[in-house]
Enzyme design. Sequence first.
Site, PDB file in Angstrom:
ATOM      1  N   TYR A 164     -31.932  55.229 -17.032  1.00  0.00           N
ATOM      2  CA  TYR A 164     -31.628  55.642 -18.259  1.00  0.00           C
ATOM      3  C   TYR A 164     -32.637  57.192 -18.195  1.00  0.00           C
ATOM      4  CZ  TYR A 164     -30.737  56.086 -23.279  1.00  0.00           C
ATOM      5  OH  TYR A 164     -30.651  56.397 -24.619  1.00  0.00           O
ATOM      6  N   LYS A 168     -31.719  61.020 -18.595  1.00  0.00           N
ATOM      7  CA  LYS A 168     -31.972  61.884 -19.896  1.00  0.00           C
ATOM      8  C   LYS A 168     -32.924  63.008 -19.848  1.00  0.00           C
ATOM      9  CE  LYS A 168     -29.481  59.645 -22.959  1.00  0.00           C
ATOM     10  NZ  LYS A 168     -28.317  60.106 -23.508  1.00  0.00           N
TER      11      LYS A 168
HETATM   12  P1  NAI Z   1     -23.109  53.763 -28.592  1.00  0.00           P
HETATM   13  O1  NAI Z   1     -22.948  52.745 -27.355  1.00  0.00           O
HETATM   14  O2  NAI Z   1     -22.591  53.341 -30.173  1.00  0.00           O
HETATM   15  O3  NAI Z   1     -22.399  54.886 -28.335  1.00  0.00           O
HETATM   16  C1  NAI Z   1     -22.072  55.203 -26.828  1.00  0.00           C
HETATM   17  C2  NAI Z   1     -20.716  55.665 -26.944  1.00  0.00           C
HETATM   18  O4  NAI Z   1     -20.238  56.166 -25.634  1.00  0.00           O
HETATM   19  C3  NAI Z   1     -19.817  54.516 -27.250  1.00  0.00           C
HETATM   20  O5  NAI Z   1     -18.675  54.786 -27.939  1.00  0.00           O
HETATM   21  C4  NAI Z   1     -19.074  54.386 -25.544  1.00  0.00           C
HETATM   22  O6  NAI Z   1     -17.747  53.761 -25.391  1.00  0.00           O
HETATM   23  C5  NAI Z   1     -18.825  55.956 -25.154  1.00  0.00           C
HETATM   24  N1  NAI Z   1     -19.155  55.822 -23.787  1.00  0.00           N
HETATM   25  C6  NAI Z   1     -19.767  55.194 -22.578  1.00  0.00           C
HETATM   26  N2  NAI Z   1     -19.347  55.474 -21.698  1.00  0.00           N
HETATM   27  C7  NAI Z   1     -18.447  56.462 -21.507  1.00  0.00           C
HETATM   28  C8  NAI Z   1     -17.726  57.369 -20.649  1.00  0.00           C
HETATM   29  N3  NAI Z   1     -17.890  57.090 -19.205  1.00  0.00           N
HETATM   30  N4  NAI Z   1     -16.744  58.188 -21.129  1.00  0.00           N
HETATM   31  C9  NAI Z   1     -16.533  58.539 -22.486  1.00  0.00           C
HETATM   32  N5  NAI Z   1     -17.482  57.617 -23.682  1.00  0.00           N
HETATM   33  C10 NAI Z   1     -17.912  56.695 -23.006  1.00  0.00           C
HETATM   34  O7  NAI Z   1     -24.720  54.185 -28.694  1.00  0.00           O
HETATM   35  P2  NAI Z   1     -25.433  55.349 -29.449  1.00  0.00           P
HETATM   36  O8  NAI Z   1     -26.755  54.915 -29.970  1.00  0.00           O
HETATM   37  O9  NAI Z   1     -24.613  55.925 -30.591  1.00  0.00           O
HETATM   38  O10 NAI Z   1     -25.768  56.449 -28.494  1.00  0.00           O
HETATM   39  C11 NAI Z   1     -25.186  57.902 -28.474  1.00  0.00           C
HETATM   40  C12 NAI Z   1     -25.857  58.746 -27.441  1.00  0.00           C
HETATM   41  O11 NAI Z   1     -27.294  58.836 -27.949  1.00  0.00           O
HETATM   42  C13 NAI Z   1     -26.225  58.087 -26.128  1.00  0.00           C
HETATM   43  O12 NAI Z   1     -26.444  59.223 -25.263  1.00  0.00           O
HETATM   44  C14 NAI Z   1     -27.568  57.364 -26.289  1.00  0.00           C
HETATM   45  O13 NAI Z   1     -28.275  57.281 -24.911  1.00  0.00           O
HETATM   46  C15 NAI Z   1     -28.501  58.440 -27.103  1.00  0.00           C
HETATM   47  N6  NAI Z   1     -29.600  57.760 -27.692  1.00  0.00           N
HETATM   48  C16 NAI Z   1     -29.515  56.894 -28.771  1.00  0.00           C
HETATM   49  C17 NAI Z   1     -30.471  56.527 -29.010  1.00  0.00           C
HETATM   50  C18 NAI Z   1     -30.452  55.439 -30.497  1.00  0.00           C
HETATM   51  O14 NAI Z   1     -31.383  55.296 -31.024  1.00  0.00           O
HETATM   52  N7  NAI Z   1     -29.285  55.065 -31.029  1.00  0.00           N
HETATM   53  C19 NAI Z   1     -31.707  56.713 -28.816  1.00  0.00           C
HETATM   54  C20 NAI Z   1     -31.838  57.759 -27.683  1.00  0.00           C
HETATM   55  C21 NAI Z   1     -30.654  58.184 -27.170  1.00  0.00           C
END
Ligand code: NAI
Length: 287
Positions: A164, A168
């Site tokens: 990851y 990133k």
């Molecule tokens: P989340 O798991 O709620 O959202 C990620 C979304 O991406 C999910 O709805 C999932 O279905 C979708 N997804 C996964 N693989 C996919 C694909 N191949 N094609 C299309 N959609 C796909 O997690 P969150 O926390 O909302 O994360 C959003 C972004 O922010 C991610 O990139 C995560 O790495 C990043 N992030 C989040 C942090 C946090 O504190 N929540 C911290 C640092 C980064």
Amino acid sequence: MAGVEDRVIAVTGAGGGLGREYALLLARSGAKVVVNDLGGARDGTGSGSAMADAVVAEITGAGGQAVADYHSVATEEGGAGVVRTALEAFGRIDGVVSNAGILRDVAFHKMTHEQWDAVIQVHLHGTYHVVRAAWPHFREQGRGRVVVATSNTGLYGNFGQANYGAAKLGMVGLINTLAIEGRKYDILANAVAPQAATRMTEDIAPPELLAKLPAAHVAPIVGHLLTDECADSGTVVVVGGGLCTRVQLYESKGVTFADVPTIEQVGERWAEITDMSGAVAAVNRVG
Ligand code: NAI
């Protein structure tokens, strides 16, 4: 919020968590939103249309404009499909928020190639696939906005997240060059490192901390980076719980060796080379 009205913005992974917040705020602010989500589990397994459909229903129910898209960003065809959905539904594409993500956490010595590859495919290649498909449209219309979701894990590392973190920080490397190549076409590319309570963090951070990190705090920053007013490109912004800061590379004063030093001479001056007192914002002198 001025600046995103009538803009067509694709948000990947917008079926839940942060992406959903981005989509809701952008739609409330007058943007036409492509709500992309594969609809699978946190580790990327499974798929379905329900997550994206629910967010689209929420937006249209409130009088906003949105269309669902269920492509996986992890393939070239999927990335192209996201942009095609924008063109078919709204006739153009003005911005991409590359937010889709999965986790396959495991200590590096146990990490399989499959665990490495799945995470790189979604985050890094997924960003490439969607942005690459949108890029010719951005160039042609002389305007485009890219926001990618990076992470503190990429910037600083985190136990169990080698896959990851590599993906990133790779995304930061990507926006650095997109900022250069996009400049003369008014294409801006920036990164946000969010900190928010979502399914991705629910068992990673303590509940007391997560209670202070609602995902809604991050959305206005992403919104700003998509506006006409925003002029910055190649920046990395860390956002969570109301605090919003910029992170940038700094470079030490260092040491200049007149002649090729020996290994021992490097050792003697190592403390000076790595001493960060008097460090300045790093600039690229070499290319
Ligand atoms: P989340 O798991 O709620 O959202 C990620 C979304 O991406 C999910 O709805 C999932 O279905 C979708 N997804 C996964 N693989 C996919 C694909 N191949 N094609 C299309 N959609 C796909 O997690 P969150 O926390 O909302 O994360 C959003 C972004 O922010 C991610 O990139 C995560 O790495 C990043 N992030 C989040 C942090 C946090 O504190 N929540 C911290 C640092 C980064």
